[in-house]
Design an enzyme around this catalytic site. Structure first.
Site, PDB file in Angstrom:
ATOM      1  N   GLN A 110      40.771  42.785  31.365  1.00  6.20           N
ATOM      2  CA  GLN A 110      42.011  42.027  31.533  1.00  6.20           C
ATOM      3  C   GLN A 110      42.110  40.935  30.470  1.00  6.20           C
ATOM      4  O   GLN A 110      41.204  40.116  30.323  1.00  6.20           O
ATOM      5  CB  GLN A 110      42.114  41.380  32.912  1.00  6.20           C
ATOM      6  CG  GLN A 110      43.522  40.791  33.061  1.00  6.20           C
ATOM      7  CD  GLN A 110      43.743  40.037  34.338  1.00  6.20           C
ATOM      8  OE1 GLN A 110      43.112  39.016  34.575  1.00  6.20           O
ATOM      9  NE2 GLN A 110      44.649  40.533  35.165  1.00  6.20           N
ATOM     10  N   CYS A 146      48.729  34.923  36.646  1.00  9.67           N
ATOM     11  CA  CYS A 146      47.945  33.713  36.917  1.00  9.67           C
ATOM     12  C   CYS A 146      48.812  32.467  36.744  1.00  9.67           C
ATOM     13  O   CYS A 146      49.437  32.289  35.698  1.00  9.67           O
ATOM     14  CB  CYS A 146      46.743  33.636  35.968  1.00  9.67           C
ATOM     15  SG  CYS A 146      45.784  32.130  36.209  1.00  9.67           S
ATOM     16  N   ASN A 154      48.772  44.679  45.593  1.00 10.92           N
ATOM     17  CA  ASN A 154      47.667  43.725  45.740  1.00 10.92           C
ATOM     18  C   ASN A 154      48.146  42.531  46.554  1.00 10.92           C
ATOM     19  O   ASN A 154      49.308  42.185  46.533  1.00 10.92           O
ATOM     20  CB  ASN A 154      47.214  43.274  44.323  1.00 10.92           C
ATOM     21  CG  ASN A 154      46.318  42.039  44.344  1.00 10.92           C
ATOM     22  OD1 ASN A 154      46.686  40.972  43.839  1.00 10.92           O
ATOM     23  ND2 ASN A 154      45.158  42.159  44.927  1.00 10.92           N
TER      24      ASN A 154
END
Ligand SMILES: Cc1cc2nc3c(=O)[nH]c(=O)nc-3n(C[C@H](O)[C@H](O)[C@H](O)COP(=O)(O)O)c2cc1C
Length: 322
Positions: free
Chosen positions: A53, A83, A194
């Site tokens: 990632q 993020c 997720n």
């Protein structure tokens, strides 16, 4: 996951499941291009299938990093668009990239052109007060047009100010139906879901609607969950190792790492949840926490933890029904 899924963690998790795809921590392009790439990117061949990632926002820097990652042998490059930390926002990457879909599309094109392995994106369902679903749809459409065929979607919005990263994993409500809808409207894309998923039964339910499930905290805090994944979700019939076998199987790796200068605690910190909920499990955790960080701590610390766990488990009274 930053500070969690380092190479020691992944090597350990791979002993629990052969088929689960593992992801690195987010690695910033700066760390690869201006730092010690070898330190950040090296991994053990046993870790495959493995995705790297990346965190970054400049197409050329991402492309160069992706090419280097492919050279290390990763199976996939994943771009972090989820993020929300302040540090990441200062670099204008992570979740704030969802506000710049054209920039993400350009980065995906540039990475695909040079790396020869799939380039995928991890994102949220939105940021701040973005319109529900329409925003997500438009982001995915734009990025998919640049050749991204796989999206991992954390089914929460990210709030770019006012919430800490931890709060951003807990407070914005989960909206799984938006991820399901994405799959319905883009059936040609691979969509993985997720956020807040804690059992394999729930994974199986999500898989009726989407192509994949990503587990974060539960897989780290209760790793033995992964031991059933191959059988329950991938149809592999091999017998999974028990917890003790998993630990004992780490011995060659641990000894090789210790000889190379790794401290025992750097490896054992990822094992602390292995006996979660098991008789004697607290003793395992406590012994490793107390002893693995001492100077010159070595393999016997782990064996002692196992022995202690077994003896604590044996002390428990057995309920006999007559
Ligand atoms: C300690 C920690 C570090 C994380 N680091 C990353 C990261 O580097 N890249 C990323 O995409 N997500 C990161 N996440 C988010 C998780 O991948 C996941 O999206 C989030 O925790 C929700 O899934 P879960 O409920 O299964 O944990 C991190 C989460 C935690 C708890």
């Amino acid at each position: 996951m930053m500070d969690w899924t380092d190479r020691h963690c992944r090597y350990f998790l791979r002993r629990l499941s052969r088929h689960t795809r593992l992801y690195t921590e987010m690695v910033n392009t700066g760390a690869i291009l201006r730092g010690d790439a070898q330190r950040h990117l090296r991994f053990d061949a046993a870790e495959h299938p493995l995705a790297l990632q990346l965190g970054g926002s400049e197409a050329q820097a991402l492309a160069r990093s992706a090419a280097i990652g492919a050279g290390f042998g990763y199976d996939e490059i994943n771009l972090n668009c989820g993020c929300p930390s302040d540090r990441v926002q200062e670099g204008r990457f992570g979740a704030c990239l969802m506000g710049e879909p054209q920039r993400v599309a350009a980065a995906v094109s540039a990475m695909r052109a040079v790396c020869g392995i799939p380039v995928t994106v991890k994102c949220r369902i939105g940021i701040d007060d973005s319109e529900d679903y329409v925003f997500l749809r438009s982001f995915v459409e734009t990025v998919a047009a640049a050749g991204c065929e796989v999206f991992v979607v954390h089914a929460r919005k990210a709030w770019l100010s006012g919430l800490s990263p931890k709060e951003n994993r807990e407070i914005p409500p989960l909206r799984y139906e938006q991820v399901y809808r994405l799959k319905q409207e883009f059936p040609q894309l691979q969509i993985a879901i997720n956020g807040g998923i804690r059992t394999l039964e729930d994974c199986a339910k999500h898989l009726l609607h989407v192509d994949g499930v990503m587990l974060g905290r539960e897989a780290y805090e209760n790793p033995y969950l992964l031991a059933q994944v191959d059988r329950q979700l991938f149809g592999d019939t091999h017998t999974p190792p028990n917890r003790e076998e998993v630990v004992l199987g780490l011995r060659p790796y641990v000894e090789q790492e210790l000889a190379a200068g790794t401290a025992l605690g750097q490896i054992t910190r990822h094992l602390l949840g292995l006996f979660k909920g098991q008789p004697g499990g607290r003793a395992f955790r406590r012994h490793l926490s107390e002893h693995a960080h001492r100077r010159n701590a070595a393999w016997p610390v782990i064996e002692d933890a196992l022995a202690l766990t077994a003896s604590r488990a044996a002390e428990r009274p057995t309920l006999v029904l007559a």
